[in-house]
Design an enzyme around this catalytic site. Structure first.
Site, short mmCIF file in Angstrom:
data_model
loop_
_atom_site.label_atom_id
_atom_site.label_comp_id
_atom_site.label_asym_id
_atom_site.label_seq_id
_atom_site.Cartn_x
_atom_site.Cartn_y
_atom_site.Cartn_z
N GLU A 41 38.70 -26.92 12.29
CA GLU A 41 38.96 -28.28 11.83
C GLU A 41 37.66 -28.73 11.16
OE1 GLU A 41 40.06 -30.94 14.98
OE2 GLU A 41 40.11 -32.64 13.59
N ARG A 266 36.54 -19.41 25.82
CA ARG A 266 35.54 -19.81 24.82
C ARG A 266 34.15 -19.39 25.29
NH1 ARG A 266 34.84 -25.15 22.77
NH2 ARG A 266 36.99 -25.08 22.20
N LYS A 276 31.43 -29.65 19.16
CA LYS A 276 31.02 -30.27 17.89
C LYS A 276 30.70 -31.75 18.07
CE LYS A 276 34.56 -28.43 15.66
NZ LYS A 276 35.59 -28.18 14.68
#
Ligand code: ATP
Ligand code: MG
Length: 564
Positions: A41, A266, A276
């Site tokens: 994204e 992850r 982020k």
């Protein structure tokens, strides 16, 4: 169970995703196609966790002779920006991967996604809801308590079609209405409780401009985009496991091609944060100097710090793919870059804490050009000249007036070798009378011990790096430490946030005196400053001010390497 030993061995070396893919290939699923994608994204810069995902997705594409797309999941115009799109493309390329002609955007599918929403409405599987965000969240229930059905859930198909079309036309303000899937308000999976699939946002999109004022939710775009691209294996991180039933539901109700979603853990690293949003806060609030601050775990930060794509790919390969969440020690990443730069980086001598050494018996004006090996790991890199003269600098640490313990470096009456030059012996020490601080030391040299001459093999206990005082170039050195003082800064004590664990000593600036060969160094060039560490030229370098980032300190000194 009938498999041969050979086969078993081969199997062991596959990670669980490769096992799934190979099973699909054996069963002829998708006509033997393997097609993956990396779907960021564009709402921030990529970090080392994304690098893991990039290496995995593009790596699988390559390994199975398949394809890998780069697709921007750009469904939220409020947080997204072309700046991020550009940086992401740069980072993927820099890591060494190529999406060829397969660059896609979820926003390219907005019209198609709108049509999919219409299909759901027409099937009675979606409805327009007038509740506001707060009301929706209040009626969602909890994992153990079912939610309440929206009073608008019973709207007719005609009414829903009319309202949804008018939402698109811009007749309603932000937040006035949403389109929701009609699934099950008592599902134990919260994601299945009539999730929002479209919202009104009168906001320009970085690609579609003002064409739309309704935008699909990420969950309504992601799975369908994978389907539209005929992705065979949609590899996601674990948090999407609970979204999978919803993605499957959309695909089934709309009636389109179903990719296979596989979740993996992850990547988390010690002493850093990997979200982020948190990294953006560090940038915005001035904890660091930007997304590419060399302390950041972002790909651009690592690049500026001096990391190579090979070292990051090797790191991703080494950590493998896990099914359960885990935390990787950041020192493993440091190990990977050290190993890579050992082969790749030329050596230079640089002194960070200079101590002046005068060689009394060396001719006043003589300058000799010493031959130094650029990289002992790679003879093809040849040699360079290092000027030697009467006054040199060594590290303060390499001298002790009264040597203690296992200190075998320079001290009064003792001999050491100067790297690529002579053996010197300390004769006397000059101190500042008031403080006793050492100002300079005086040595003698043995002309018969010049590097390369027979006598140069004479045994001494230490070899020191040095620079010639009148030839040395001054540079600014930025020494980095871990970004956070806590191993897991996401685990916060009561009343604190991860920012409370920011390491205020994570950047120290000092200067160094470096041998003159350094002047031809360009941005991002990397060197091993012998016995100190690996350093990379920073982009802040100007013709007047040479700036180096320390990539990593050197664990083992070249004294050890020498013996090989
Ligand atoms: P963040 O949580 O840091 O904001 P994100 O998951 O929101 O990251 P996306 O742009 O959605 O970021 O991620 C793109 C791809 O990278 C996704 O497939 C995601 O699963 C993967 N990814 C993100 N973070 C990691 C990580 N730490 N380790 C491995 N893969 C990751
Ligand atoms: Mg995300």
């Amino acid at each position: 169970m009938e498999e041969t030993t050979n086969n078993n061995e081969e199997k062991k070396s596959l990670n669980f995703i490769e096992e799934i893919i190979e099973e699909d290939l054996r069963n002829g699923v998708n006509e033997g196609r393997v097609h993956t994608r990396f779907p960021p994204e564009p709402n921030g810069y990529l970090h080392i966790g994304h690098a893991k995902s990039i290496c995995l997705n593009f790596g699988l594409g390559k390994k199975y002779n398949g394809k890998t797309n780069l697709r921007f999941d750009d469904t939220n115009p409020v947080k997204e920006d072309v700046e991020y799109v550009d940086s992401i493309m740069e980072d993927v390329k820099w890591l060494g991967f190529d999406w060829e002609d397969r660059l896609f955007y979820a926003s390219d599918y907005f019209e198609q996604l709108y049509e999919y929403a219409i299909i759901l409405i027409k099937k009675g599987k979606a409805f327009v809801c007038d509740m506001n965000a707060e009301e929706i969240s209040e009626t969602r229930g909890t994992p153990t308590r079912p939610g309440k059905e929206s009073p608008y859930r019973g709207r007719t198909i005609e009414e829903n079609l009319d309202l949804f079309t008018r939402m698109r036309k811009g007749e309603f303000p932000d937040g006035a209405k949403v389109l929701r899937a009609k699934i099950d308000m008592s599902s134990p999976n919260m994601h299945m409780r009539d999730p929002i699939i479209y919202r009104i946002l009168h906001t320009s999109h970085h690609r579609t401009g003002d064409q739309w004022c309704i935008y699909p939710m990420y969950d309504f775009a992601h799975g369908q985009s994978d389907s539209l691209e005929h992705i065979t294996h949609s590899i996601c991180t674990l948090e999407f496991e609970v979204h999978r039933p919803l993605y499957d539901w959309f695909i089934r109700e709309i009636g389109i091609y179903a990719p296979r979603q596989i979740e993996f853990a992850r990547l988390n690293l010690t002493y850093t944060v990997m979200s982020k949003r948190k990294l953006l806060d560090l940038v915005k609030e001035g904890f660091v100097q930007g997304w590419d601050d060399p302390r950041m775990p972002t790909i651009c930060g690592l690049r500026r710090r001096g990391y190579t794509p090979e070292s990051i790919r090797n790191f991703a390969e080494t950590i493998g793919v896990a099914k359960r969440d885990n935390v990787i020690d950041v020192s493993l990443l440091e190990f990977c870059i050290r190993e890579d730069l050992n082969k790749r980086a030329n050596r230079l001598m640089a002194v960070l804490n200079p101590l002046k050494v005068i060689i009394d018996n060396y001719p006043d004006d003589l300058v000799e050009e010493m031959n130094a090996t650029n990289n002992p790991e790679d003879e093809s890199r040849g040699k360079r000249k290092v000027p030697f003269s009467k006054t040199i600098y060594i590290e303060q640490d390499d001298f002790m007036e009264t040597p203690q313990g296992k200190f075998f470096r320079l001290s009064p009456g003792r001999e050491v070798r100067l790297r690529s030059a002579y053996i010197i012996k300390c004769e006397s020490v000059v101190k500042e009378p008031e403080t006793g601080r050492i100002l300079e030391i005086h040595c003698s040299y043995d002309p018969m011990t010049k590097s390369g001459m027979a006598e140069s093999n004479r045994k001494v206990k230490s070899t020191l790096h040095w620079v010639s005082a009148k030839h040395a170039v001054t540079a600014e050195i930025r020494l980095y430490d871990r970004l956070f003082i806590k191993e897991n800064p996401d685990e916060v004590e009561e009343g604190k946030t991860y920012k409370d664990y920011f390491n205020t000593n994570s950047l120290k600036i000092c200067s160094a005196l470096i041998e003159p060969a350094v002047i031809s160094a360009k941005n991002l060039d990397k060197f091993q400053f012998e016995r100190i560490g690996y350093f990379a030229v920073d982009k802040d370098t100007t013709p007047k001010n040479l700036v180096f980032n320390r990539v990593v300190p050197l664990k083992d000194s070249w004294n050890k390497n020498e013996k090989k």
